[in-house]
Design an enzyme around this catalytic site. Structure first.
Site, PDB file in Angstrom:
ATOM      1  N   ASN A  10      59.963  62.742  12.140  1.00 49.65           N
ATOM      2  CA  ASN A  10      59.004  61.703  11.754  1.00 49.65           C
ATOM      3  C   ASN A  10      59.186  60.509  12.692  1.00 49.65           C
ATOM      4  O   ASN A  10      60.161  59.770  12.571  1.00 49.65           O
ATOM      5  CB  ASN A  10      59.269  61.301  10.287  1.00 49.65           C
ATOM      6  CG  ASN A  10      58.388  60.151   9.833  1.00 49.65           C
ATOM      7  OD1 ASN A  10      57.438  59.771  10.518  1.00 49.65           O
ATOM      8  ND2 ASN A  10      58.697  59.598   8.667  1.00 49.65           N
ATOM      9  N   TRP A  11      58.235  60.340  13.610  1.00 54.02           N
ATOM     10  CA  TRP A  11      58.365  59.264  14.614  1.00 54.02           C
ATOM     11  C   TRP A  11      57.937  57.909  14.057  1.00 54.02           C
ATOM     12  O   TRP A  11      58.004  56.905  14.746  1.00 54.02           O
ATOM     13  CB  TRP A  11      57.545  59.602  15.872  1.00 54.02           C
ATOM     14  CG  TRP A  11      58.072  60.785  16.643  1.00 54.02           C
ATOM     15  CD1 TRP A  11      59.219  61.490  16.391  1.00 54.02           C
ATOM     16  CD2 TRP A  11      57.479  61.404  17.800  1.00 54.02           C
ATOM     17  NE1 TRP A  11      59.382  62.502  17.309  1.00 54.02           N
ATOM     18  CE2 TRP A  11      58.321  62.480  18.189  1.00 54.02           C
ATOM     19  CE3 TRP A  11      56.326  61.167  18.547  1.00 54.02           C
ATOM     20  CZ2 TRP A  11      58.031  63.295  19.293  1.00 54.02           C
ATOM     21  CZ3 TRP A  11      56.038  61.983  19.645  1.00 54.02           C
ATOM     22  CH2 TRP A  11      56.893  63.029  20.008  1.00 54.02           C
ATOM     23  N   HIS A  95      55.957  59.459   1.319  1.00 54.52           N
ATOM     24  CA  HIS A  95      57.169  58.916   1.965  1.00 54.52           C
ATOM     25  C   HIS A  95      57.526  57.587   1.299  1.00 54.52           C
ATOM     26  O   HIS A  95      56.638  56.809   0.933  1.00 54.52           O
ATOM     27  CB  HIS A  95      56.911  58.716   3.460  1.00 54.52           C
ATOM     28  CG  HIS A  95      58.152  58.433   4.231  1.00 54.52           C
ATOM     29  ND1 HIS A  95      58.738  57.192   4.250  1.00 54.52           N
ATOM     30  CD2 HIS A  95      58.959  59.237   4.960  1.00 54.52           C
ATOM     31  CE1 HIS A  95      59.835  57.245   4.990  1.00 54.52           C
ATOM     32  NE2 HIS A  95      59.997  58.479   5.430  1.00 54.52           N
ATOM     33  N   GLU A 167      64.373  62.919  -0.296  1.00 51.17           N
ATOM     34  CA  GLU A 167      64.796  61.811   0.553  1.00 51.17           C
ATOM     35  C   GLU A 167      65.217  60.644  -0.334  1.00 51.17           C
ATOM     36  O   GLU A 167      64.377  59.790  -0.680  1.00 51.17           O
ATOM     37  CB  GLU A 167      63.636  61.364   1.452  1.00 51.17           C
ATOM     38  CG  GLU A 167      63.159  62.413   2.419  1.00 51.17           C
ATOM     39  CD  GLU A 167      62.634  61.777   3.706  1.00 51.17           C
ATOM     40  OE1 GLU A 167      63.121  62.166   4.768  1.00 51.17           O
ATOM     41  OE2 GLU A 167      61.784  60.889   3.632  1.00 51.17           O
ATOM     42  N   GLY A 236      64.181  61.059  10.668  1.00 46.45           N
ATOM     43  CA  GLY A 236      63.476  59.861  11.106  1.00 46.45           C
ATOM     44  C   GLY A 236      64.054  59.366  12.423  1.00 46.45           C
ATOM     45  O   GLY A 236      63.734  59.885  13.494  1.00 46.45           O
TER      46      GLY A 236
HETATM   47  C1  PEP Z   1      62.622  59.315   6.978  1.00 41.34           C
HETATM   48  O1  PEP Z   1      62.163  58.181   7.109  1.00 41.34           O
HETATM   49  O2  PEP Z   1      61.934  60.252   6.531  1.00 41.34           O
HETATM   50  C2  PEP Z   1      63.999  59.527   7.365  1.00 41.34           C
HETATM   51  C3  PEP Z   1      64.617  60.584   6.913  1.00 41.34           C
HETATM   52  O3  PEP Z   1      64.526  58.571   8.182  1.00 41.34           O
HETATM   53  P1  PEP Z   1      66.001  58.531   8.780  1.00 41.34           P
HETATM   54  O4  PEP Z   1      66.337  59.913   9.271  1.00 41.34           O
HETATM   55  O5  PEP Z   1      65.921  57.537   9.894  1.00 41.34           O
HETATM   56  O6  PEP Z   1      66.894  58.107   7.673  1.00 41.34           O
END
Ligand code: PEP
Length: 267
Positions: A10-11, A95, A167, A236
């Site tokens: 996920n950019w 999200h 998440e 992310g």
């Molecule tokens: C996300 O935002 O979906 C995520 C998992 O971010 P990060 O890996 O930076 O914690």
């Protein structure tokens, strides 16, 4: 062969068209084709079209980070799922950044999930509790409410195609960024699968793919991928770094080889 391991980058709101093109070029050079692994990139909406022209579809699929649930109409600034149909395989829905910064509630997430499925796009449904909810002992209740509402307009067959990413908000790098213990993640993933089994049956629950997301990088990804209920990861921050992201794919490949799911037909 068991399910392919799904790795999603996920950019977020990073990388303009030329920066995204450079990163994709590096990933193309570094990542091989593995039949046991599916790699998905979620760039900004603006960049989806140009990247789709550059993309080797044997290596990567595209995901949108958001879409609007109505198919068309006077909704200034929005892009519908129907407009994304030919461009993406997946759309990230629910999200925590959208739930928190854009106040997307349970019903909005439900309508987006239904619209994605209606338009032939697989929802990557994100669920997870905040740090406050975790400390209050509300994790299971939060997951239950998010899952039951989000899936409520789908049939059991449609739910088999959905991907749910657990998440926990406190583990996401842009929030608290606490590293979640794989054992704790395993319990939540098990709980999610059990919820789906109770509501829609064992077959549906078994077919559903579950991901983990929260500060995952190449150093710690193995602990999550080894979990019985974990079918992949949503990444992310580390997905913007091609060494780290390709390293995550490498770990997934090693694991698939150890499990006997891998193949040597990579190029
Ligand atoms: C996300 O935002 O979906 C995520 C998992 O971010 P990060 O890996 O930076 O914690």
């Amino acid at each position: 062969m068991s399910k392919r391991i799904l790795i999603v980058g996920n950019w977020k709101m990073h990388l303009n068209a030329s920066q995204a093109s450079v990163l994709l070029h590096r990933l193309h050079e570094r990542i091989k084709i593995h039949r046991a692994i599916e790699v998905v990139l979620a760039p900004s909406m603006l960049v989806l079209q140009p990247l789709s022209m550059q993309l080797d579809r044997r290596k990567f699929r595209l995901a949108a980070q958001n879409a609007y649930h109505k198919d068309e109409g006077a909704f200034t600034g929005e892009v519908s799922f129907s407009m994304l149909q030919d461009l993406v395989h997946y759309v990230i829905i629910g999200h925590s950044e959208r739930r928190l910064h854009f106040e997307e509630g349970l019903e909005v997430v439900r309508d987006k999930v239904a619209s994605a499925v209606r338009n032939g796009i697989t929802p990557l449904l994100c669920v997870g509790e905040t740090g406050q909810e975790r400390h209050a002992g509300e994790t299971k209740q939060v997951l239950h409410d998010q899952i039951t509402t989000a899936l409520s307009n789908l049939t059991a067959d449609e739910i088999e195609e959905v991907v749910i990413a657990y998440e926990p908000v406190w583990a996401i790098s842009t929030f608290e960024g606490e590293i979640a213990k794989p054992d704790d993640v395993g319990l939540s993933l098990k709980f999610i699968r059990k919820q789906v089994a109770e509501l829609y049956g064992e077959k549906t629950a078994k077919a559903l793919r579950l991901l983990y997301g929260g500060s995952v990088d190449d150093q710690i990804v193995r602990g999550y991928l080894e979990l019985e209920d974990c079918d992949g990861v949503l990444v992310g921050g580390a997905s913007l770094n091609y060494h780290k992201f390709a390293g995550i794919v490498d770990v997934a490949y090693q694991l698939s080889q150890e499990r006997g799911d891998g193949d040597d037909n990579n190029t």
